[in-house]
Write a protein that holds these residues in place. Structure first.
Motif, PDB file in Angstrom:
ATOM      1  N   PRO A   4      25.517 -11.929  50.619  1.00  0.00           N
ATOM      2  CA  PRO A   4      24.438 -11.595  51.382  1.00  0.00           C
ATOM      3  C   PRO A   4      24.359 -10.568  52.392  1.00  0.00           C
ATOM      4  N   ASP A  53      23.751 -24.201  51.964  1.00  0.00           N
ATOM      5  CA  ASP A  53      22.276 -24.430  52.247  1.00  0.00           C
ATOM      6  C   ASP A  53      22.361 -25.116  53.802  1.00  0.00           C
ATOM      7  N   ARG A  55      21.258 -25.663  57.842  1.00  0.00           N
ATOM      8  CA  ARG A  55      20.217 -25.967  58.663  1.00  0.00           C
ATOM      9  C   ARG A  55      20.863 -26.030  59.996  1.00  0.00           C
ATOM     10  N   GLY A  71      17.066 -15.302  60.787  1.00  0.00           N
ATOM     11  CA  GLY A  71      16.851 -15.535  59.361  1.00  0.00           C
ATOM     12  C   GLY A  71      17.579 -16.932  59.115  1.00  0.00           C
ATOM     13  N   LEU A  72      18.229 -17.631  59.996  1.00  0.00           N
ATOM     14  CA  LEU A  72      18.617 -18.713  59.730  1.00  0.00           C
ATOM     15  C   LEU A  72      17.537 -19.900  60.008  1.00  0.00           C
ATOM     16  N   SER A  73      17.799 -21.116  59.128  1.00  0.00           N
ATOM     17  CA  SER A  73      16.751 -22.280  59.491  1.00  0.00           C
ATOM     18  C   SER A  73      17.260 -23.194  60.532  1.00  0.00           C
ATOM     19  N   VAL A  74      16.624 -22.980  61.685  1.00  0.00           N
ATOM     20  CA  VAL A  74      17.085 -23.638  62.803  1.00  0.00           C
ATOM     21  C   VAL A  74      15.798 -24.150  63.720  1.00  0.00           C
ATOM     22  N   ILE A  75      15.969 -25.483  63.984  1.00  0.00           N
ATOM     23  CA  ILE A  75      15.122 -26.047  64.933  1.00  0.00           C
ATOM     24  C   ILE A  75      15.257 -26.251  66.265  1.00  0.00           C
ATOM     25  N   ALA A  90      21.402 -36.962  53.563  1.00  0.00           N
ATOM     26  CA  ALA A  90      20.687 -35.534  53.521  1.00  0.00           C
ATOM     27  C   ALA A  90      21.522 -34.284  53.244  1.00  0.00           C
ATOM     28  N   PHE A  91      22.648 -34.521  53.875  1.00  0.00           N
ATOM     29  CA  PHE A  91      23.603 -33.495  53.887  1.00  0.00           C
ATOM     30  C   PHE A  91      25.049 -33.742  53.494  1.00  0.00           C
TER      31      PHE A  91
ATOM     32  N   ASN B 336      13.609 -27.726  54.446  1.00  0.00           N
ATOM     33  CA  ASN B 336      14.121 -26.539  55.142  1.00  0.00           C
ATOM     34  C   ASN B 336      12.979 -26.027  55.870  1.00  0.00           C
ATOM     35  N   VAL B 337      13.324 -26.239  57.621  1.00  0.00           N
ATOM     36  CA  VAL B 337      12.419 -25.995  58.462  1.00  0.00           C
ATOM     37  C   VAL B 337      13.014 -25.272  59.608  1.00  0.00           C
ATOM     38  N   SER B 338      12.403 -24.270  59.966  1.00  0.00           N
ATOM     39  CA  SER B 338      12.731 -23.480  61.433  1.00  0.00           C
ATOM     40  C   SER B 338      11.503 -23.855  62.219  1.00  0.00           C
ATOM     41  N   PHE B 339      11.877 -23.935  63.581  1.00  0.00           N
ATOM     42  CA  PHE B 339      10.817 -24.314  64.453  1.00  0.00           C
ATOM     43  C   PHE B 339      11.142 -23.439  65.854  1.00  0.00           C
ATOM     44  N   GLY B 364      12.256 -12.265  61.455  1.00  0.00           N
ATOM     45  CA  GLY B 364      13.594 -12.938  61.276  1.00  0.00           C
ATOM     46  C   GLY B 364      13.425 -13.902  59.844  1.00  0.00           C
ATOM     47  N   PHE B 365      12.419 -14.736  59.957  1.00  0.00           N
ATOM     48  CA  PHE B 365      12.033 -15.741  58.952  1.00  0.00           C
ATOM     49  C   PHE B 365      11.798 -15.078  57.622  1.00  0.00           C
ATOM     50  N   GLY B 368      14.754 -13.428  56.000  1.00  0.00           N
ATOM     51  CA  GLY B 368      15.598 -14.528  55.338  1.00  0.00           C
ATOM     52  C   GLY B 368      14.938 -15.201  54.269  1.00  0.00           C
ATOM     53  N   GLU B 371      15.003 -12.665  51.036  1.00  0.00           N
ATOM     54  CA  GLU B 371      16.380 -12.674  50.662  1.00  0.00           C
ATOM     55  C   GLU B 371      16.632 -13.964  49.694  1.00  0.00           C
TER      56      GLU B 371
END
Lengths: 212, 381
Positions: A4, A53, A55, A71-75, A90-91, B336-339, B364-365, B368, B371
């Motif tokens: 990517p 995939d 997180r 653009g990353l899935s982060v909490i 789950a992972f 799939n979660v961003s917070f 950013g979200f 992503g 893409e």
């Protein structure tokens, strides 16, 4: 397979050697949770080069914001508190790099990781390293080295351990060590962290774990 | 007034009634909406923007009633975060609204007069069901993204929970999976202010040629305070006086009073009091967990939707804890979660304002997600 486009973070460039060790243990295309992911350097690398995939969970909001803006899935979350929310299995991999020693309850965190993930990858600074031992022995002060950079009174590292401590804990919890690597202070030479010398010569250790 | 408003209209006849949560079948139905940008050939670049309680479909253009800029004009446009060169943006006036979509001010075909209090009580789910009709009409199988703040965020959550196959990504902002006791309390104060106005006439004010403007203005004033923060109010007004000295009476001595009065009096020019009652009620009734056996995670089980949950530190109307509850539920189903909790002292309204950190997160979200969805950069072919 396509690589990517670069989205900030660290895509395409070299990552810290211990993160590289961690990344090398991850199978391409797997589901990964990176706990204490910071700004998401490892996640970004895994997304780009292993098509995972991925997180992330990070305690500091500054880290979370930077990661999500890339653009990353982060909490935002706390390994000591928030892992219980995730369902079992789950992972494929749950990663904890250089963070175990900063958790309040490392044993619980380790158990949660292997509940959530089929495998866990843990890296930590080895308190049994000869420089640490020598430093305490000669100076009689809490050791400060290249990996342990904090003064005793403001360190986030509240649960430092040696490689032997860690393998003992794994054995006690019925956790199997699939691979173990230790890095010397230059981060180059590698020893099998299961070996006798590793606890003296390894400044950091990286473990790939699974449930027995 | 609504017939003179610019924009698109979807008219659904009596043969296609909308089945509401209260059991009533509503027909005919008009949905007023605006679009920006161009739908690509495989219809994969659509973003639905859901507006808040007193918002409307005029997201990025001069408002036809107030003459003010669109409420998200900062975000929507060529090269902006919601890039009209790249995405096809849709925003529909909500069901129960008063900017062209069917609501209590619309004509009840059974009587030939405005619905007023005869209008059925609606829910967030009903609003989304109406939007679904619009998507069907536009032949869009799956939204690239559904985004909204406050009540718009509730709709985004409802979309993701109830129609997950129609949504690729969801961005609920400054919102909650339910109206809290405090939210309901504030809404009730607003409604009581309206109903206490003698001009409300039991809701039948159009027949009497009247408008409960004082009640609606007070409702707006009270609500407006909840959209700001103590710090924001202090910074803007402090204890500054409107004139040179105190009036020793009840005129608007303080600038903050004058500001609120202005907010109230301009609001009544563009909003219908009955709409305010119905829409706040829809928010009160919203409780995503209750609809799923009391467990919020059940609302999202097996979801493939990518989520980006955003809150603001000084928002005391929809505090971060509410967003965190959503995130916990999403984690429980490994979604799939961003917070991100954005640091801002501007209160709930921060989502409407220029907050660089908020905008960086959105951008950013979206990049992503685009893409992953395989949306090319730049204009659609």
């Amino acid at each position: 397979m396509t690589v990517p486009a670069r989205r900030g973070g660290n895509s395409g460039s070299a990552i810290r050697v211990d993160l590289q060790m961690v990344a090398d243990m991850v199978e391409p295309g797997s589901r990964v949770l990176d706990i204490g992911c910071g700004e998401g350097v490892l996640l970004d690398y895994l997304n780009s080069f292993k098509q995972v995939d991925g997180r992330g969970m990070e305690l500091s909001m500054a880290g979370v914001r930077a990661a999500v803006a890339h653009g990353l899935s982060v909490i935002q979350g706390d390994a000591d508190i928030d892992l219980k929310d995730y369902p079992s299995g789950a992972f494929d991999y749950v990663i904890l790099s250089q963070t175990l020693q900063a958790t309040r309850n490392p044993r619980d965190v380790l158990e949660q990781m292997l509940r959530i993930g089929r495998r866990a990858i843990v890296s930590f600074p080895n308190f049994g390293h000869w420089q640490v031992r020598l430093s305490l022995f000669w100076h009689g002060r809490m050791p400060m080295t290249e990996t342990l950079t904090y003064d005793w009174y403001d360190t986030p590292n509240i649960h430092l351990c040696t490689i032997r401590d860690f393998t003992d804990l794994c054995a006690g919890l019925g956790i199997a060590v699939e691979r173990a690597i230790s890095l010397n202070s230059r981060g180059r030479a590698r020893y099998d962290a299961g070996g006798r010398l590793a606890n003296w010569l390894g400044e950091q250790a990286v473990f790939l774990l699974r449930r027995e | 007034m609504s017939l003179l408003l610019p924009g698109h209209r979807l008219e659904l006849g009596p043969d296609a009634p909308l089945r509401l949560d209260c059991g009533v079948e509503l027909a005919p139905l008009t949905i007023a909406y605006q679009t920006y940008g161009r739908l690509n050939s495989d219809k994969s670049n659509a973003i639905l923007i859901c507006h808040a309680l007193t918002g409307d479909q005029y997201v990025a253009e001069t408002h036809p009633v107030t003459g003010k800029p669109g409420w998200w004009e900062e975000l929507v446009g060529p090269g902006r975060i919601l890039d009209t060169d790249r995405y096809f943006l849709i925003c529909a006036n909500v069901l129960g609204g008063c900017m062209g979509t069917t609501g209590p001010a619309s004509v009840n075909p059974a009587t030939g007069r405005p619905w007023c209090q005869a209008f059925p009580v609606i829910t967030i789910g009903d609003m989304v069901r109406a939007q679904l009709r619009l998507l069907d009409y536009l032949e869009i199988d799956q939204l690239f993204c559904v985004i909204g703040g406050s009540m718009g965020g509730m709709q985004a959550l409802e979309w993701a929970a109830r129609h997950p196959q129609r949504v690729f990504a969801a961005i609920p902002i400054a919102t909650a999976a339910r109206h809290s006791a405090q939210n309901i309390a504030f809404a009730e104060v607003g409604r009581q202010a309206i109903m206490a106005d003698p001009d409300w006439c039991g809701g039948d004010y159009p027949a009497h040629g009247r408008k409960p403007q004082r009640g609606l203005a007070v409702a707006r004033m009270a609500a407006h305070i909840t959209y700001l923060s103590e710090a924001a109010l202090h910074r803007k007004f402090g204890r500054n006086l409107q004139g040179r000295e105190l009036s020793w009476g009840f005129n608007a001595d303080f600038q903050v009073e004058s500001y609120l009065r202005h907010q109230g009096s301009t609001f009544v020019e563009r909003f219908d009091a009955n709409s305010y009652l119905y829409i706040t009620r829809a928010m009160d009734y919203f409780d995503l967990a209750a609809d799923h056996g009391g467990i919020l995670a059940n609302a999202f089980r097996g979801t493939k939707v990518r989520f980006c949950v955003i809150s603001f530190t000084s928002d005391w109307l929809f505090p971060t804890a509410e967003s965190r509850a959503i995130v916990h539920a999403l984690n429980a189903v490994a979604a799939n979660v961003s917070f991100v909790e954005v640091e801002s002292d501007k209160g709930h309204d921060a989502f409407l304002l220029d907050e660089p950190e908020f905008h960086a997160t959105l951008s950013g979200f979206l990049d992503g997600a685009a893409e992953h969805r395989g949306l090319p950069r730049g204009a659609p072919p």
